[in-house]
Design a protein around this motif. Sequence first.
Motif, PDB file in Angstrom:
ATOM      1  N   ASP A  70       0.933  -1.494  -0.083  1.00  0.00           N
ATOM      2  CA  ASP A  70       0.160  -0.158   0.145  1.00  0.00           C
ATOM      3  C   ASP A  70       0.710   1.447  -0.541  1.00  0.00           C
ATOM      4  O   ASP A  70       0.368   2.585  -0.675  1.00  0.00           O
ATOM      5  CB  ASP A  70      -1.349  -0.060   1.380  1.00  0.00           C
ATOM      6  CG  ASP A  70      -1.565  -1.273   1.385  1.00  0.00           C
ATOM      7  OD1 ASP A  70      -2.545  -1.867  -0.082  1.00  0.00           O
ATOM      8  OD2 ASP A  70      -2.290  -1.249   2.378  1.00  0.00           O
ATOM      9  N   ARG A  71       1.811   1.126   0.450  1.00  0.00           N
ATOM     10  CA  ARG A  71       2.912   2.391   0.358  1.00  0.00           C
ATOM     11  C   ARG A  71       3.706   2.459  -1.126  1.00  0.00           C
ATOM     12  O   ARG A  71       3.506   3.588  -1.236  1.00  0.00           O
ATOM     13  CB  ARG A  71       4.290   2.086   1.404  1.00  0.00           C
ATOM     14  CG  ARG A  71       4.329   0.981   1.790  1.00  0.00           C
ATOM     15  CD  ARG A  71       5.517   0.899   2.079  1.00  0.00           C
ATOM     16  NE  ARG A  71       6.806  -0.268   2.310  1.00  0.00           N
ATOM     17  CZ  ARG A  71       7.668  -0.205   0.964  1.00  0.00           C
ATOM     18  NH1 ARG A  71       8.029   0.753   0.462  1.00  0.00           N
ATOM     19  NH2 ARG A  71       8.507  -1.432   1.209  1.00  0.00           N
ATOM     20  N   VAL A  72       4.176   1.511  -1.412  1.00  0.00           N
ATOM     21  CA  VAL A  72       4.078   1.810  -2.609  1.00  0.00           C
ATOM     22  C   VAL A  72       3.263   2.627  -3.343  1.00  0.00           C
ATOM     23  O   VAL A  72       3.003   3.385  -5.188  1.00  0.00           O
ATOM     24  CB  VAL A  72       4.854   0.504  -3.748  1.00  0.00           C
ATOM     25  CG1 VAL A  72       4.918   0.895  -4.878  1.00  0.00           C
ATOM     26  CG2 VAL A  72       5.715  -0.371  -2.513  1.00  0.00           C
ATOM     27  N   ALA A  73       1.846   1.891  -3.184  1.00  0.00           N
ATOM     28  CA  ALA A  73       0.920   2.537  -4.613  1.00  0.00           C
ATOM     29  C   ALA A  73       0.486   4.084  -3.916  1.00  0.00           C
ATOM     30  O   ALA A  73       0.004   5.109  -4.690  1.00  0.00           O
ATOM     31  CB  ALA A  73      -0.589   1.367  -3.888  1.00  0.00           C
ATOM     32  N   ALA A  74       0.682   4.015  -2.565  1.00  0.00           N
ATOM     33  CA  ALA A  74       0.646   5.660  -2.098  1.00  0.00           C
ATOM     34  C   ALA A  74       1.260   7.007  -2.394  1.00  0.00           C
ATOM     35  O   ALA A  74       0.575   7.606  -2.703  1.00  0.00           O
ATOM     36  CB  ALA A  74       0.528   5.868  -0.674  1.00  0.00           C
ATOM     37  N   ARG A  93      10.868   6.046 -11.031  1.00  0.00           N
ATOM     38  CA  ARG A  93      10.853   7.012  -9.368  1.00  0.00           C
ATOM     39  C   ARG A  93      10.270   5.754  -8.424  1.00  0.00           C
ATOM     40  O   ARG A  93      11.097   6.094  -7.274  1.00  0.00           O
ATOM     41  CB  ARG A  93      10.281   7.889  -9.308  1.00  0.00           C
ATOM     42  CG  ARG A  93      10.641   9.796 -10.746  1.00  0.00           C
ATOM     43  CD  ARG A  93      10.221  10.504 -10.123  1.00  0.00           C
ATOM     44  NE  ARG A  93      10.080  11.197 -10.966  1.00  0.00           N
ATOM     45  CZ  ARG A  93      10.700  12.383 -10.707  1.00  0.00           C
ATOM     46  NH1 ARG A  93      11.294  12.664  -9.794  1.00  0.00           N
ATOM     47  NH2 ARG A  93      11.355  13.211 -11.865  1.00  0.00           N
ATOM     48  N   SER A  94       9.607   5.292  -8.393  1.00  0.00           N
ATOM     49  CA  SER A  94       9.036   4.816  -7.033  1.00  0.00           C
ATOM     50  C   SER A  94       9.636   2.923  -7.548  1.00  0.00           C
ATOM     51  O   SER A  94       9.236   1.914  -6.676  1.00  0.00           O
ATOM     52  CB  SER A  94       6.902   4.371  -8.209  1.00  0.00           C
ATOM     53  OG  SER A  94       7.385   3.630  -9.074  1.00  0.00           O
ATOM     54  N   THR A 100       2.112  -2.254 -13.505  1.00  0.00           N
ATOM     55  CA  THR A 100       2.197  -1.577 -12.629  1.00  0.00           C
ATOM     56  C   THR A 100       1.812  -0.514 -11.741  1.00  0.00           C
ATOM     57  O   THR A 100       0.210  -0.386 -11.396  1.00  0.00           O
ATOM     58  CB  THR A 100       3.196  -2.093 -11.910  1.00  0.00           C
ATOM     59  OG1 THR A 100       3.345  -3.966 -12.457  1.00  0.00           O
ATOM     60  CG2 THR A 100       2.187  -2.120 -10.259  1.00  0.00           C
ATOM     61  N   VAL A 101       2.156   0.458 -12.422  1.00  0.00           N
ATOM     62  CA  VAL A 101       1.894   1.754 -12.361  1.00  0.00           C
ATOM     63  C   VAL A 101       0.838   2.174 -13.127  1.00  0.00           C
ATOM     64  O   VAL A 101       0.071   2.620 -12.464  1.00  0.00           O
ATOM     65  CB  VAL A 101       2.718   2.782 -12.377  1.00  0.00           C
ATOM     66  CG1 VAL A 101       2.772   3.701 -12.369  1.00  0.00           C
ATOM     67  CG2 VAL A 101       4.420   2.611 -11.926  1.00  0.00           C
ATOM     68  N   SER A 107      -6.962   2.202 -11.161  1.00  0.00           N
ATOM     69  CA  SER A 107      -8.102   1.638 -10.176  1.00  0.00           C
ATOM     70  C   SER A 107      -8.472   3.205  -9.455  1.00  0.00           C
ATOM     71  O   SER A 107      -9.288   3.202  -8.399  1.00  0.00           O
ATOM     72  CB  SER A 107      -6.849   1.253  -8.687  1.00  0.00           C
ATOM     73  OG  SER A 107      -5.604   1.639  -8.531  1.00  0.00           O
ATOM     74  N   ALA A 108      -7.123   4.314  -9.125  1.00  0.00           N
ATOM     75  CA  ALA A 108      -7.447   5.399  -8.694  1.00  0.00           C
ATOM     76  C   ALA A 108      -7.816   6.370  -9.546  1.00  0.00           C
ATOM     77  O   ALA A 108      -8.346   7.814  -8.859  1.00  0.00           O
ATOM     78  CB  ALA A 108      -5.997   6.106  -7.896  1.00  0.00           C
ATOM     79  N   GLY A 109      -8.023   5.937 -10.742  1.00  0.00           N
ATOM     80  CA  GLY A 109      -8.674   6.861 -11.567  1.00  0.00           C
ATOM     81  C   GLY A 109      -8.096   8.071 -11.991  1.00  0.00           C
ATOM     82  O   GLY A 109      -8.438   8.974 -12.043  1.00  0.00           O
ATOM     83  N   LEU A 110      -6.889   7.969 -12.256  1.00  0.00           N
ATOM     84  CA  LEU A 110      -5.749   8.612 -11.879  1.00  0.00           C
ATOM     85  C   LEU A 110      -5.081   8.407 -13.612  1.00  0.00           C
ATOM     86  O   LEU A 110      -3.832   8.930 -13.480  1.00  0.00           O
ATOM     87  CB  LEU A 110      -4.511   9.044 -11.448  1.00  0.00           C
ATOM     88  CG  LEU A 110      -5.180   9.753  -9.559  1.00  0.00           C
ATOM     89  CD1 LEU A 110      -4.789   9.762  -8.973  1.00  0.00           C
ATOM     90  CD2 LEU A 110      -5.791  11.414 -10.017  1.00  0.00           C
ATOM     91  N   ASN A 111      -5.525   7.057 -14.524  1.00  0.00           N
ATOM     92  CA  ASN A 111      -4.872   6.636 -15.970  1.00  0.00           C
ATOM     93  C   ASN A 111      -4.805   8.238 -16.619  1.00  0.00           C
ATOM     94  O   ASN A 111      -4.085   7.558 -17.882  1.00  0.00           O
ATOM     95  CB  ASN A 111      -5.296   5.081 -16.450  1.00  0.00           C
ATOM     96  CG  ASN A 111      -7.041   5.706 -15.793  1.00  0.00           C
ATOM     97  OD1 ASN A 111      -7.283   5.812 -15.407  1.00  0.00           O
ATOM     98  ND2 ASN A 111      -6.912   5.333 -17.647  1.00  0.00           N
TER      99      ASN A 111
END
Length: 267
Positions: A70-74, A93-94, A100-101, A107-111
């Motif tokens: 979850d910390r990577v997704a955040a 960067r991650s 995966t990004v 899923s966050a609606g930011l694609n």
Amino acid sequence: MSHANAALTPRARLRVAQLVVDHGHPVSEVAARFQCSWPTVKRWADRYRAGQPMSDRSSRPRHCPHKTPDRVAARVVSLRMRLREGPVQLAARSGVAPSTVHRILSSAGLNRLAHVDRATGEPVRRYEHPHPGSLIHVDVKKLGNIPDGGGWRFVGRRQGARNRQGTPGKPRNKYGNELMKHAFVHTVIDDHSRVAYAEVHGRDRDHRDRGPGPGGQLVHQPRYQRPTSPVRQRGGLQVRSVGPDLRPARDHSEEDPPLPAPDQRQD
């Protein structure tokens, strides 16, 4: 998933289990009767004894050791909102794969960057007024009239001129040429329900002089009521807020009262 009346669906599974558990029929006979294997009959009989439902279980795994933390997704979401970069740059960067990004952003609606506000980086949220008639958008679109038979851009200048002369009911200018003029499409959209209604008029201010026609009563109020919030005019788009109380419909032949003048609008 098969339909509810097919073989070995929840209804048939319950019948199979009842024949084995409640009526004491052998598993092999029940399997031959329902044309399935004996392990299938035994599976549903065991679930029936345990009090479990006859519906299909979810195929989703109970745990996934390789799930992205979850910390990577955040962190990916935070970088997306701050830097506005794509999956390839964010992956570097991650420290995860670009696919995966992309999955995290989807899923966050930011694609898509078009779905993100440029100022804050947060997803664009659609506003909506609480009830129909609370806010009404009125827009006017100016379109040129086309003569009967098609205009010159489609049929050529010579045939277009003939079609222009053959169109009845058109005024002429001082040189004797036909004036096709313009048509104005007046569109009324309710903000809450997104119900839309459109009419074609000969002037761009007909909706202010007469209001919408009979069909516009589906969107607009039967009478123009006191606005619940200030009336705003931005360019060619007029945004009008109308009170929530709906009055009973009246005879549409009655002329609608004019809208308030610009100097009488509320601040």
